[in-house]
Design a protein around this motif. Structure first.
Motif, PDB file in Angstrom:
ATOM      1  N   LEU A   1      11.521  -7.911   2.389  1.00 38.81           N
ATOM      2  CA  LEU A   1      10.134  -7.498   2.308  1.00 38.81           C
ATOM      3  C   LEU A   1       9.389  -8.379   1.326  1.00 38.81           C
ATOM      4  N   VAL A   2       8.104  -8.566   1.604  1.00 36.36           N
ATOM      5  CA  VAL A   2       7.243  -9.345   0.722  1.00 36.36           C
ATOM      6  C   VAL A   2       6.289  -8.370   0.039  1.00 36.36           C
ATOM      7  N   SER A   3       6.421  -8.210  -1.275  1.00 39.30           N
ATOM      8  CA  SER A   3       5.643  -7.179  -1.967  1.00 39.30           C
ATOM      9  C   SER A   3       4.140  -7.442  -2.021  1.00 39.30           C
ATOM     10  N   PRO A   4       3.634  -8.655  -2.205  1.00 43.39           N
ATOM     11  CA  PRO A   4       2.176  -8.793  -2.270  1.00 43.39           C
ATOM     12  C   PRO A   4       1.470  -8.407  -0.969  1.00 43.39           C
ATOM     13  N   GLU A   5       2.108  -8.630   0.174  1.00 43.75           N
ATOM     14  CA  GLU A   5       1.503  -8.304   1.457  1.00 43.75           C
ATOM     15  C   GLU A   5       1.730  -6.852   1.867  1.00 43.75           C
ATOM     16  N   SER A   6       2.671  -6.171   1.245  1.00 49.82           N
ATOM     17  CA  SER A   6       2.911  -4.759   1.540  1.00 49.82           C
ATOM     18  C   SER A   6       1.815  -3.922   0.890  1.00 49.82           C
ATOM     19  N   SER A   7       1.514  -2.768   1.509  1.00 55.19           N
ATOM     20  CA  SER A   7       0.414  -1.953   0.985  1.00 55.19           C
ATOM     21  C   SER A   7       0.711  -0.471   1.168  1.00 55.19           C
ATOM     22  N   VAL A   8       0.004   0.361   0.409  1.00 49.83           N
ATOM     23  CA  VAL A   8       0.108   1.817   0.508  1.00 49.83           C
ATOM     24  C   VAL A   8      -1.309   2.378   0.513  1.00 49.83           C
ATOM     25  N   SER A   9      -1.572   3.286   1.453  1.00 48.87           N
ATOM     26  CA  SER A   9      -2.862   3.968   1.524  1.00 48.87           C
ATOM     27  C   SER A   9      -2.593   5.465   1.654  1.00 48.87           C
ATOM     28  N   VAL A  10      -3.152   6.266   0.746  1.00 48.38           N
ATOM     29  CA  VAL A  10      -2.905   7.701   0.724  1.00 48.38           C
ATOM     30  C   VAL A  10      -4.237   8.440   0.797  1.00 48.38           C
ATOM     31  N   SER A  11      -4.292   9.445   1.694  1.00 46.80           N
ATOM     32  CA  SER A  11      -5.453  10.322   1.775  1.00 46.80           C
ATOM     33  C   SER A  11      -4.965  11.765   1.653  1.00 46.80           C
ATOM     34  N   ALA A  12      -5.859  12.709   1.793  1.00 51.36           N
ATOM     35  CA  ALA A  12      -5.494  14.119   1.628  1.00 51.36           C
ATOM     36  C   ALA A  12      -4.464  14.581   2.650  1.00 51.36           C
ATOM     37  N   HIS A  13      -4.486  14.033   3.866  1.00 50.42           N
ATOM     38  CA  HIS A  13      -3.601  14.511   4.931  1.00 50.42           C
ATOM     39  C   HIS A  13      -2.721  13.426   5.532  1.00 50.42           C
ATOM     40  N   ASN A  14      -2.671  12.261   4.925  1.00 51.67           N
ATOM     41  CA  ASN A  14      -1.930  11.166   5.541  1.00 51.67           C
ATOM     42  C   ASN A  14      -1.518  10.149   4.484  1.00 51.67           C
ATOM     43  N   ALA A  15      -0.472   9.423   4.791  1.00 52.40           N
ATOM     44  CA  ALA A  15      -0.055   8.296   3.961  1.00 52.40           C
ATOM     45  C   ALA A  15       0.406   7.182   4.887  1.00 52.40           C
ATOM     46  N   VAL A  16       0.002   5.972   4.581  1.00 52.08           N
ATOM     47  CA  VAL A  16       0.384   4.816   5.387  1.00 52.08           C
ATOM     48  C   VAL A  16       1.009   3.781   4.465  1.00 52.08           C
ATOM     49  N   LEU A  19       4.327  -2.668   5.617  1.00 55.38           N
ATOM     50  CA  LEU A  19       5.406  -3.531   5.134  1.00 55.38           C
ATOM     51  C   LEU A  19       5.292  -4.905   5.772  1.00 55.38           C
ATOM     52  N   ALA A  20       5.599  -5.934   5.014  1.00 51.38           N
ATOM     53  CA  ALA A  20       5.582  -7.303   5.519  1.00 51.38           C
ATOM     54  C   ALA A  20       6.964  -7.907   5.337  1.00 51.38           C
ATOM     55  N   LYS A  21       7.450  -8.558   6.384  1.00 51.89           N
ATOM     56  CA  LYS A  21       8.760  -9.203   6.308  1.00 51.89           C
ATOM     57  C   LYS A  21       8.679 -10.481   5.479  1.00 51.89           C
ATOM     58  N   ALA A  22       9.770 -10.789   4.826  1.00 54.54           N
ATOM     59  CA  ALA A  22       9.880 -12.042   4.100  1.00 54.54           C
ATOM     60  C   ALA A  22       9.873 -13.187   5.109  1.00 54.54           C
ATOM     61  N   PRO A  23       9.405 -14.354   4.721  1.00 59.44           N
ATOM     62  CA  PRO A  23       9.306 -15.472   5.659  1.00 59.44           C
ATOM     63  C   PRO A  23      10.615 -15.824   6.374  1.00 59.44           C
ATOM     64  N   GLY A  24      11.752 -15.631   5.750  1.00 53.97           N
ATOM     65  CA  GLY A  24      13.035 -15.961   6.377  1.00 53.97           C
ATOM     66  C   GLY A  24      13.535 -14.920   7.361  1.00 53.97           C
ATOM     67  N   SER A  25      12.903 -13.760   7.392  1.00 53.48           N
ATOM     68  CA  SER A  25      13.341 -12.676   8.274  1.00 53.48           C
ATOM     69  C   SER A  25      12.760 -12.877   9.666  1.00 53.48           C
ATOM     70  N   THR A  26      13.588 -12.672  10.681  1.00 48.07           N
ATOM     71  CA  THR A  26      13.121 -12.832  12.055  1.00 48.07           C
ATOM     72  C   THR A  26      13.536 -11.624  12.880  1.00 48.07           C
ATOM     73  N   GLY A  27      12.904 -11.469  14.025  1.00 48.01           N
ATOM     74  CA  GLY A  27      13.255 -10.399  14.943  1.00 48.01           C
ATOM     75  C   GLY A  27      12.482  -9.129  14.668  1.00 48.01           C
ATOM     76  N   LEU A  28      12.586  -8.205  15.622  1.00 46.74           N
ATOM     77  CA  LEU A  28      11.895  -6.932  15.515  1.00 46.74           C
ATOM     78  C   LEU A  28      12.714  -5.950  14.703  1.00 46.74           C
ATOM     79  N   TRP A  29      12.038  -5.030  14.040  1.00 44.93           N
ATOM     80  CA  TRP A  29      12.710  -3.929  13.371  1.00 44.93           C
ATOM     81  C   TRP A  29      12.984  -2.860  14.412  1.00 44.93           C
TER      82      TRP A  29
END
Length: 91
Positions: A1-16, A19-29
Motif C-alpha cells: 500500500l502507498v500511504s500518501p495516496e490512501s485516504s479515509v472519509s468518515v461521516s455520521a452514517h458511513n466510512a470510506v 487504498l492505493a497499491k504500491a507501484p510494484g504491486s500488480t493484479g486485481l485484489w
C-alpha cells in the motif's frame, strides 16, 4: 500500500477507506479483511467474474456435485462494474 495516496472519509452514517497499491504491486485484489481487532476480522470479496462464479457455484451446488450437475450450471459473465451498478449476463 502507498500511504500518501490512501485516504479515509468518515461521516455520521458511513466510512470510506481508499487504498492505493504500491507501484510494484500488480493484479486485481480478490478479497479484503476488516474489523475492529486483528483477531476478529471479517473477509469480503471484490466483485469479479471468478468470485461471482465461485459464489453462485456454491449457491447452486453446495455439496460436492456430480459432473452432470457441474455441466448444467449457468455461465456467468461480469460485463460491467461501476460504483452505481454491476451488469452480469447469465446463460
Amino acid at each position: 500500500l502507498v500511504s500518501p495516496e490512501s485516504s479515509v472519509s468518515v461521516s455520521a452514517h458511513n466510512a470510506v477507506v481508499g487504498l492505493a497499491k504500491a507501484p510494484g504491486s500488480t493484479g486485481l485484489w480478490d478479497k479484503f479483511s476488516f474489523g475492529l481487532e486483528p483477531s476478529a476480522l471479517q473477509e469480503r470479496l471484490f466483485v469479479s467474474e471468478e468470485n461471482i462464479d465461485g459464489f453462485l457455484g456454491t449457491a447452486f451446488c453446495p455439496s460436492p456435485c456430480s459432473q452432470s450437475a457441474l455441466e448444467s450450471q449457468p455461465l456467468i459473465e461480469v460485463l460491467d462494474v461501476t460504483e452505481d451498478r454491476i451488469q452480469i449476463r447469465v446463460q
